[in-house]
Enzyme design. Sequence first.
Site, PDB file in Angstrom:
ATOM      1  CD  GLU A  44      47.821  42.379  40.845  1.00 27.85           C
ATOM      2  OE1 GLU A  44      47.342  42.213  41.977  1.00 27.85           O
ATOM      3  OE2 GLU A  44      47.225  42.051  39.788  1.00 27.85           O
ATOM      4  CE  LYS A 115      44.118  42.888  44.037  1.00 28.76           C
ATOM      5  NZ  LYS A 115      44.794  41.774  43.332  1.00 28.76           N
ATOM      6  CB  CYS A 156      44.354  43.458  39.995  1.00 29.42           C
ATOM      7  SG  CYS A 156      44.005  42.103  38.836  1.00 29.42           S
TER       8      CYS A 156
END
Length: 277
Positions: A44, A115, A156
């Site tokens: 990331e 995301k 994440c």
Amino acid sequence: MSNKLRVTLCQMAVTKDKQANIQKAVSMIGDASKRGSGLAILPECFNCPYGTKYFDEYSENLQAGNQTYDAMSACAKENNIWIIAGSVPEKCDGKLYNSSMTFGPDGELKNVHRKVHLFRINTDTVKFDEGEVLTGGTTANVVSMSDTVKFGVGICFDIRYPQLAYQLSSQGTSFLVYPGAFNMVTGPPHWKLAAQSRAVDNQQFVLLCSPARDTGAEYIAYGHSLVVDPMGNVLAEADETETHVDCEIDFDQIPDVRKKLPILKGLRDDLYSQTWV
């Protein structure tokens, strides 16, 4: 395609020098290809420091003619390798996203995952809110490597939501990939646990790729990139330093595990909904 795939997790150290970060990523991917890997994964925010104050400055449109896009596209084609390009700050229509690009061995962009679940934490030692500057994504698409192998990407904090993993899994994935940057508060207790949980929930492989740990950074990543199999076993794991993890995953393990332990056949859609919106 063989039922086995050699993958490399590139646990690279990330600095404030965008071009140097990109060059390091290209070098690590090239080395992975030379070692026989068919897929390389970056962490990331691999082209910039992780921090809300950096996202706008380092952001790009994810299309040809932009620095990171062009480098990843060329690297994939030159090395004949699949690349999941961790994540980068994306600017689109005046909004900022934390986005992951996937390139095929032909250098073509196959997918962009924005995301979905924006990271928020409020502890005595770490305070962070991506929502201050970022917009969450709204899609959960899978990528086909072949007629039989598909994968899904989250970023994440996305790993903390089993609904997203199930939505990807229900589209026929064999593995899930999460470029991530857990910190020193959440990393030790939750990083490996989250990977094993999503692997066991969906009975497939889960791959996590982190930046290397830099104790001098404003946000300190945990490291420990790892590969987990459908039974929750850790097949390979890095330490906290800049390094790579090579691992061969055998997709024949998936139907074998699902036959012996038919968890997914027991879903009760009449009692609860697994639909992700």
